[in-house]
Scaffold this motif. Sequence first.
Motif, PDB file in Angstrom:
ATOM      1  N   GLY A  40      32.706  54.297   9.020  1.00 44.62           N
ATOM      2  CA  GLY A  40      31.305  54.120   9.367  1.00 44.62           C
ATOM      3  C   GLY A  40      30.785  52.739   9.029  1.00 44.62           C
ATOM      4  N   ARG A  41      31.657  51.734   8.997  1.00 45.46           N
ATOM      5  CA  ARG A  41      31.252  50.365   8.661  1.00 45.46           C
ATOM      6  C   ARG A  41      31.637  49.424   9.797  1.00 45.46           C
ATOM      7  NH1 ARG A  41      29.171  53.269   5.704  1.00 45.46           N
ATOM      8  NH2 ARG A  41      29.009  53.198   3.419  1.00 45.46           N
ATOM      9  N   THR A  42      30.838  48.365   9.962  1.00 47.02           N
ATOM     10  CA  THR A  42      31.153  47.355  10.968  1.00 47.02           C
ATOM     11  C   THR A  42      32.108  46.326  10.381  1.00 47.02           C
ATOM     12  OG1 THR A  42      29.333  45.894  10.332  1.00 47.02           O
ATOM     13  CG2 THR A  42      28.841  47.655  11.923  1.00 47.02           C
ATOM     14  N   ARG A  43      32.688  45.525  11.259  1.00 44.20           N
ATOM     15  CA  ARG A  43      33.607  44.473  10.792  1.00 44.20           C
ATOM     16  C   ARG A  43      32.876  43.495   9.880  1.00 44.20           C
ATOM     17  NH1 ARG A  43      38.514  43.062  12.053  1.00 44.20           N
ATOM     18  NH2 ARG A  43      38.554  44.669  13.661  1.00 44.20           N
ATOM     19  N   ASP A  44      31.641  43.138  10.216  1.00 44.78           N
ATOM     20  CA  ASP A  44      30.895  42.194   9.377  1.00 44.78           C
ATOM     21  C   ASP A  44      30.616  42.769   7.992  1.00 44.78           C
ATOM     22  OD1 ASP A  44      30.892  40.343  11.376  1.00 44.78           O
ATOM     23  OD2 ASP A  44      28.898  40.893  12.129  1.00 44.78           O
ATOM     24  N   GLU A  45      30.460  44.107   7.897  1.00 41.69           N
ATOM     25  CA  GLU A  45      30.205  44.727   6.597  1.00 41.69           C
ATOM     26  C   GLU A  45      31.468  44.799   5.728  1.00 41.69           C
ATOM     27  OE1 GLU A  45      26.574  47.868   7.463  1.00 41.69           O
ATOM     28  OE2 GLU A  45      28.581  48.336   8.233  1.00 41.69           O
ATOM     29  N   LEU A  46      32.623  44.601   6.360  1.00 42.08           N
ATOM     30  CA  LEU A  46      33.874  44.708   5.606  1.00 42.08           C
ATOM     31  C   LEU A  46      34.505  43.357   5.317  1.00 42.08           C
ATOM     32  CD1 LEU A  46      35.669  47.752   7.328  1.00 42.08           C
ATOM     33  CD2 LEU A  46      34.499  47.722   5.135  1.00 42.08           C
ATOM     34  N   ILE A  47      34.789  42.597   6.372  1.00 41.98           N
ATOM     35  CA  ILE A  47      35.614  41.399   6.228  1.00 41.98           C
ATOM     36  C   ILE A  47      34.914  40.398   5.305  1.00 41.98           C
ATOM     37  CG2 ILE A  47      36.855  39.574   7.421  1.00 41.98           C
ATOM     38  CD1 ILE A  47      37.699  42.510   8.017  1.00 41.98           C
ATOM     39  N   GLY A  48      35.693  39.926   4.284  1.00 45.55           N
ATOM     40  CA  GLY A  48      35.164  38.956   3.337  1.00 45.55           C
ATOM     41  C   GLY A  48      34.414  39.583   2.177  1.00 45.55           C
ATOM     42  N   HIS A  49      34.311  40.894   2.142  1.00 46.57           N
ATOM     43  CA  HIS A  49      33.577  41.567   1.071  1.00 46.57           C
ATOM     44  C   HIS A  49      34.544  42.290   0.116  1.00 46.57           C
ATOM     45  CE1 HIS A  49      29.581  40.886   2.810  1.00 46.57           C
ATOM     46  NE2 HIS A  49      30.145  41.131   4.006  1.00 46.57           N
ATOM     47  N   TYR A  50      34.153  42.343  -1.134  1.00 45.23           N
ATOM     48  CA  TYR A  50      34.948  43.013  -2.175  1.00 45.23           C
ATOM     49  C   TYR A  50      34.941  44.519  -1.909  1.00 45.23           C
ATOM     50  CZ  TYR A  50      36.336  44.429  -6.954  1.00 45.23           C
ATOM     51  OH  TYR A  50      36.968  44.977  -8.044  1.00 45.23           O
ATOM     52  N   LEU A  51      36.122  45.115  -1.974  1.00 45.11           N
ATOM     53  CA  LEU A  51      36.298  46.521  -1.621  1.00 45.11           C
ATOM     54  C   LEU A  51      35.279  47.426  -2.306  1.00 45.11           C
ATOM     55  CD1 LEU A  51      37.846  49.071  -0.643  1.00 45.11           C
ATOM     56  CD2 LEU A  51      39.455  48.714  -2.512  1.00 45.11           C
ATOM     57  N   PHE A  52      35.083  47.266  -3.614  1.00 42.60           N
ATOM     58  CA  PHE A  52      34.255  48.206  -4.349  1.00 42.60           C
ATOM     59  C   PHE A  52      32.767  47.864  -4.303  1.00 42.60           C
ATOM     60  CE2 PHE A  52      38.534  48.428  -6.250  1.00 42.60           C
ATOM     61  CZ  PHE A  52      38.827  49.734  -5.893  1.00 42.60           C
ATOM     62  N   ASP A  53      32.436  46.710  -3.677  1.00 39.21           N
ATOM     63  CA  ASP A  53      31.036  46.480  -3.327  1.00 39.21           C
ATOM     64  C   ASP A  53      30.676  47.271  -2.081  1.00 39.21           C
ATOM     65  OD1 ASP A  53      30.604  44.820  -5.456  1.00 39.21           O
ATOM     66  OD2 ASP A  53      30.932  42.953  -4.335  1.00 39.21           O
ATOM     67  N   VAL A  54      31.651  47.388  -1.183  1.00 41.79           N
ATOM     68  CA  VAL A  54      31.410  48.129   0.051  1.00 41.79           C
ATOM     69  C   VAL A  54      31.447  49.633  -0.205  1.00 41.79           C
ATOM     70  CG1 VAL A  54      32.177  48.499   2.426  1.00 41.79           C
ATOM     71  CG2 VAL A  54      32.439  46.240   1.379  1.00 41.79           C
ATOM     72  N   PHE A  55      32.408  50.060  -1.028  1.00 40.71           N
ATOM     73  CA  PHE A  55      32.584  51.489  -1.303  1.00 40.71           C
ATOM     74  C   PHE A  55      32.560  51.738  -2.812  1.00 40.71           C
ATOM     75  CE2 PHE A  55      34.877  50.917   2.785  1.00 40.71           C
ATOM     76  CZ  PHE A  55      34.058  51.726   3.570  1.00 40.71           C
ATOM     77  N   PRO A  56      31.366  51.726  -3.407  1.00 41.70           N
ATOM     78  CA  PRO A  56      31.268  52.055  -4.839  1.00 41.70           C
ATOM     79  C   PRO A  56      31.353  53.564  -5.036  1.00 41.70           C
ATOM     80  CG  PRO A  56      29.091  51.672  -3.959  1.00 41.70           C
ATOM     81  CD  PRO A  56      30.055  51.393  -2.821  1.00 41.70           C
ATOM     82  N   ASP A  57      31.503  53.980  -6.289  1.00 38.92           N
ATOM     83  CA  ASP A  57      31.457  55.403  -6.602  1.00 38.92           C
ATOM     84  C   ASP A  57      30.037  55.930  -6.452  1.00 38.92           C
ATOM     85  OD1 ASP A  57      33.899  56.623  -7.097  1.00 38.92           O
ATOM     86  OD2 ASP A  57      34.074  55.763  -9.105  1.00 38.92           O
ATOM     87  N   ASN A  58      29.918  57.226  -6.209  1.00 43.25           N
ATOM     88  CA  ASN A  58      28.622  57.880  -6.090  1.00 43.25           C
ATOM     89  C   ASN A  58      27.895  57.791  -7.438  1.00 43.25           C
ATOM     90  OD1 ASN A  58      26.451  59.558  -5.775  1.00 43.25           O
ATOM     91  ND2 ASN A  58      27.631  61.314  -5.016  1.00 43.25           N
ATOM     92  N   PRO A  59      26.785  57.059  -7.522  1.00 41.41           N
ATOM     93  CA  PRO A  59      26.083  56.913  -8.805  1.00 41.41           C
ATOM     94  C   PRO A  59      25.451  58.220  -9.294  1.00 41.41           C
ATOM     95  CG  PRO A  59      24.771  55.980  -7.043  1.00 41.41           C
ATOM     96  CD  PRO A  59      26.096  56.334  -6.437  1.00 41.41           C
ATOM     97  N   ASN A  60      25.313  59.193  -8.385  1.00 39.83           N
ATOM     98  CA  ASN A  60      24.718  60.470  -8.765  1.00 39.83           C
ATOM     99  C   ASN A  60      25.741  61.457  -9.329  1.00 39.83           C
ATOM    100  OD1 ASN A  60      22.224  59.552  -7.674  1.00 39.83           O
ATOM    101  ND2 ASN A  60      22.964  60.099  -5.624  1.00 39.83           N
ATOM    102  N   ASP A  61      27.006  61.046  -9.363  1.00 41.08           N
ATOM    103  CA  ASP A  61      28.076  61.918  -9.852  1.00 41.08           C
ATOM    104  C   ASP A  61      28.753  61.249 -11.048  1.00 41.08           C
ATOM    105  OD1 ASP A  61      30.117  63.623 -10.323  1.00 41.08           O
ATOM    106  OD2 ASP A  61      31.113  63.395  -8.382  1.00 41.08           O
ATOM    107  N   PRO A  62      28.382  61.613 -12.291  1.00 43.26           N
ATOM    108  CA  PRO A  62      28.977  60.972 -13.472  1.00 43.26           C
ATOM    109  C   PRO A  62      30.482  61.191 -13.565  1.00 43.26           C
ATOM    110  CG  PRO A  62      27.025  62.267 -14.073  1.00 43.26           C
ATOM    111  CD  PRO A  62      27.372  62.617 -12.653  1.00 43.26           C
ATOM    112  N   ALA A  63      30.998  62.234 -12.900  1.00 49.58           N
ATOM    113  CA  ALA A  63      32.431  62.531 -12.988  1.00 49.58           C
ATOM    114  C   ALA A  63      33.233  61.848 -11.884  1.00 49.58           C
ATOM    115  CB  ALA A  63      32.657  64.040 -12.919  1.00 49.58           C
ATOM    116  N   ALA A  64      32.592  61.044 -11.055  1.00 53.64           N
ATOM    117  CA  ALA A  64      33.297  60.404  -9.950  1.00 53.64           C
ATOM    118  C   ALA A  64      34.371  59.439 -10.462  1.00 53.64           C
ATOM    119  CB  ALA A  64      32.309  59.658  -9.063  1.00 53.64           C
ATOM    120  N   THR A  65      35.572  59.540  -9.886  1.00 51.68           N
ATOM    121  CA  THR A  65      36.697  58.695 -10.329  1.00 51.68           C
ATOM    122  C   THR A  65      37.401  58.005  -9.166  1.00 51.68           C
ATOM    123  OG1 THR A  65      38.213  60.593 -10.224  1.00 51.68           O
ATOM    124  CG2 THR A  65      37.122  60.177 -12.341  1.00 51.68           C
ATOM    125  N   GLY A  66      36.854  58.144  -7.952  1.00 51.59           N
ATOM    126  CA  GLY A  66      37.548  57.609  -6.782  1.00 51.59           C
ATOM    127  C   GLY A  66      37.839  56.127  -6.869  1.00 51.59           C
TER     128      GLY A  66
END
Length: 408
Positions: A40-66
Motif C-alpha cells: 500500500g505504498r508508492t515508489r516515492d514513499e519507499l525508495i531512499g527511505h529507511y525501512l523502519f521509518d516507513v514501517f514502524p511497529d504499531n505504537p498502540n501495541d506494547p507487545a509488538a515485535t515485528g
Amino acid sequence: MSEPAIDYRAVFQALPGMVALLTPHLVYADANEDFLRYSGRTRDELIGHYLFDVFPDNPNDPAATGSRNLQASLHRVLADAERDTMALQRYDVQSRERPGEWEERYWSPINAPVLDGDGRVVLLVHRVEEVTELIRARGRAAGDRARVLEAELYTRSRELQEVNERLRQSHAREREVALALQAAMLPAPRLTDHQQAAVRYRPAVGALNVCGDWYDLVELPGERTAVAVGDVVGHGLAAAGVMGQLRSALSAACLVSAGPAEALEVLGLYSRSVAGAESTTAVCVHIDWTALSLTYSSAGHPPPALLRGDGTVVFLDGATDPPLGARPEHVSRPQAGQPFADGDTLVLYTDGLIERRHEDIDAGLARLARSLTAHRTLAPEQLADALLVDLLPAAGATDDTALVVIRL
C-alpha cells in the motif's frame, strides 16, 4: 547465434510476490510492483527511505515485535552473508485511508545477501509473502471446529459421568474388600499385661485402605517380644497380598530364629520366590524384658526410635543393610543391641511418617525426634495419635504409614 538480451529490471518488476532491495543501511533501493501493491505504498514513499521509518511497529501495541525481529534478521544476513528465513511474523501496517489506525497483518519474510566480487554484502533482497487472509481463514475454520468440538465434548462428558459412576460403585466394593484384608492382616496387638502398645495404620490419600505397609508383634519364649514393621513397594490389593505373605513369613521366622538378623535373612531368601516382593524394606526388634535390652536389624528401613524418660531420642541405626532381595547372593545381615530403662518408649514406623518429596530424610527424623520429646509423658495410645497429628500433612499423606509405639 547470440543469446537474447535479458532486461533484468523488467524481470525484477515482474517477479511474483513482494520483493524489495535494501542497502546495507536498510534503506530501500528498489521494490517490485507486487511489493508496492500489497504494502500500500508508492515508489516515492519507499525508495531512499529507511525501512523502519516507513514501517514502524504499531505504537498502540506494547507487545509488538515485528520491526525488532526483522531488524535482527537483516543484521544476521549482513554479518554472515547467508540467507535467513524468518518465522511467521505479525507486523501491523498503518492504514493509508485512515491515518492513526493500524491494520493487523501477517507476513512470511526471507532475507538474502547480494555480494560483490570481494564477497561483501552490497544489497539485501527482502522477499515477503503476505499471509493475512490465510491466517484469518484458519481462524474462522478453527472457530467452526471449536463449535463442533464443544458439542462432542458435551456428549463425551455425559458418557464420562456414567463411567465415573460405575467406577465409583466398583471402588466402593473394592474398598470393602480392602477393609476386610486390613482387619485380617493388621490386627490389634495381643501383649501380656505389663506391656503397653499402640498401633496405627494410615493409607495414602486416594489409595485403598490397605496397601504394602505392615506391622507385627510376636510373643517369643523367655519373656521376649519381636516387633517388626515393613513396606512393600506399590499400592492396592496386589501389594497387600505380598505384604500378607511377608508378614506371616517374618512372624514364623522370629519364632525359630536366634535373633532379628537371622529372621530377616530367612525373610530375604523367602522373598525371592514372591513376585512383587523385590526391594521391600523391613526392620525387626527383639525386646528382652528381663535383660532390659533391644536387639535389632534393618533391611533398608528407617531406624526405630528409642525415647528415653528424660526426653532424649536415640535412633537404632547401628545395623542397617540393603532391602530384601537387593543382593544377588545371600550375605549375613548385621545385628546390634541397645539397652533400655523402665519407662522408655520404642517407636517403629514406615517412611510415610517422616519422608517428604524434595527433602532429606534427616529433616524428617529431626521432626520425629522433636515430636517424641514434646509428647514424652503421654501413654502409647495418646502418643501414637499425637505423632500422626504432628507429622502427617493435614491434607493427607502421599504414602501409607504404619506406626507401632511400645512402652518398655
